[in-house]
Design an enzyme around this catalytic site. Sequence first.
Site, mmCIF file in Angstrom:
data_model
loop_
_atom_site.group_PDB
_atom_site.id
_atom_site.type_symbol
_atom_site.label_atom_id
_atom_site.label_comp_id
_atom_site.label_asym_id
_atom_site.label_seq_id
_atom_site.Cartn_x
_atom_site.Cartn_y
_atom_site.Cartn_z
ATOM 1 N N ASP A 1 88.790 65.360 83.709
ATOM 2 C CA ASP A 1 89.998 65.815 84.474
ATOM 3 C C ASP A 1 90.650 64.787 85.130
ATOM 4 O OD1 ASP A 1 91.410 67.859 85.591
ATOM 5 O OD2 ASP A 1 90.197 68.191 87.299
ATOM 6 N N PHE B 1 92.569 75.655 84.671
ATOM 7 C CA PHE B 1 91.128 75.659 85.182
ATOM 8 C C PHE B 1 90.407 76.668 83.915
ATOM 9 C CE2 PHE B 1 87.402 76.926 87.799
ATOM 10 C CZ PHE B 1 86.886 75.765 88.032
ATOM 11 N N VAL B 2 89.373 76.001 83.719
ATOM 12 C CA VAL B 2 88.561 76.637 82.445
ATOM 13 C C VAL B 2 87.111 76.815 82.864
ATOM 14 C CG1 VAL B 2 89.887 75.892 80.462
ATOM 15 C CG2 VAL B 2 87.982 74.382 81.125
ATOM 16 N N ASP C 1 81.134 67.528 80.926
ATOM 17 C CA ASP C 1 81.745 68.726 80.387
ATOM 18 C C ASP C 1 83.320 68.403 80.142
ATOM 19 O OD1 ASP C 1 82.154 68.079 83.137
ATOM 20 O OD2 ASP C 1 81.256 70.213 83.457
ATOM 21 N N LYS D 1 91.417 67.049 79.967
ATOM 22 C CA LYS D 1 92.784 67.501 80.051
ATOM 23 C C LYS D 1 93.763 66.027 80.547
ATOM 24 C CE LYS D 1 91.294 71.274 83.340
ATOM 25 N NZ LYS D 1 91.153 71.551 84.737
HETATM 26 P P1 5GP Z 1 87.100 64.842 87.401
HETATM 27 O O1 5GP Z 1 86.195 63.730 88.045
HETATM 28 O O2 5GP Z 1 87.191 63.966 85.962
HETATM 29 O O3 5GP Z 1 88.239 64.866 88.125
HETATM 30 O O4 5GP Z 1 86.444 65.920 87.210
HETATM 31 C C1 5GP Z 1 85.041 66.170 86.546
HETATM 32 C C2 5GP Z 1 84.385 67.299 86.979
HETATM 33 O O5 5GP Z 1 85.277 68.352 87.787
HETATM 34 C C3 5GP Z 1 83.976 68.150 85.969
HETATM 35 O O6 5GP Z 1 82.506 67.600 85.328
HETATM 36 C C4 5GP Z 1 83.767 69.348 86.213
HETATM 37 O O7 5GP Z 1 82.617 69.561 86.843
HETATM 38 C C5 5GP Z 1 84.842 69.515 87.206
HETATM 39 N N1 5GP Z 1 86.058 70.128 86.753
HETATM 40 C C6 5GP Z 1 87.136 69.660 86.230
HETATM 41 N N2 5GP Z 1 88.198 70.609 85.516
HETATM 42 C C7 5GP Z 1 87.499 71.651 85.530
HETATM 43 C C8 5GP Z 1 87.760 72.899 85.179
HETATM 44 O O8 5GP Z 1 88.859 73.179 84.537
HETATM 45 N N3 5GP Z 1 87.106 73.989 85.388
HETATM 46 C C9 5GP Z 1 85.636 73.787 85.943
HETATM 47 N N4 5GP Z 1 84.940 74.893 86.008
HETATM 48 N N5 5GP Z 1 85.168 72.578 86.374
HETATM 49 C C10 5GP Z 1 86.218 71.563 86.337
HETATM 50 MG MG MG Z 2 80.942 67.794 86.321
#
Ligand code: 5GP
Ligand code: MG
Length: 175
Positions: free
Chosen positions: A98, A147-148, A95, A126
């Site tokens: 981040d 945060f979305v 999705d 992001k």
């Molecule tokens: P990363 O490992 O890249 O930090 O984060 C990935 C996961 O964190 C995404 O697949 C999602 O599940 C969660 N996540 C990161 N940012 C957001 C956000 O803005 N909103 C939501 N609902 N989940 C997020």
């Molecule tokens: Mg995820």
Amino acid sequence: MKTLLTEEQLGEGIRRLAAEIKKHYEGRPLTIIGVMIGSIVLLADLIRLLDMPMRVDLVKARSYREGSTRPGPLVINVDMLSESIQGRDVLLVDDIFDTGRTLWELIPQIDDLGPMSVRSAVLLWKEGRREVAMKPDFAAFKIPNEFVVGYGLDYRDQYRNLPYVALLEPHEIGE
Ligand code: 5GP
Ligand code: MG
């Protein structure tokens, strides 16, 4: 709640994403692996735009503690893959990119299973939050560091079913 990407904008972005992916693989068969749970809505829309031979599979990754918008320990489960990916081109679909930690930890685990190649496609990126030495190969939208929710993304198990992507306002996030 404020709308960040409307259904129409999402549709256009996903069509662009699908076109890039199709061009890249030039009709070679692909194994598309969705990272549960947030990617399921994107996965459903994306695969219907990819007229090329493919298998679809799922892995589970969880990085967000329940009831918090801050990341917790990451738990990844690749054992649930139902088909061998040995010698296959693999596209991981998530999705949102981040911090990047989910894909950063997932990719070596997928690599251990002997695929021909591993790439990643995400709906949202992001850009400013990256904490790892990689970027997604395909991303439909760059978004600000907020945060979305919606279109698969939840907050405390809510909002996954919104057909658009929205920003939660501070009073809606009870930390
Ligand atoms: P990363 O490992 O890249 O930090 O984060 C990935 C996961 O964190 C995404 O697949 C999602 O599940 C969660 N996540 C990161 N940012 C957001 C956000 O803005 N909103 C939501 N609902 N989940 C997020
Ligand atoms: Mg995820």
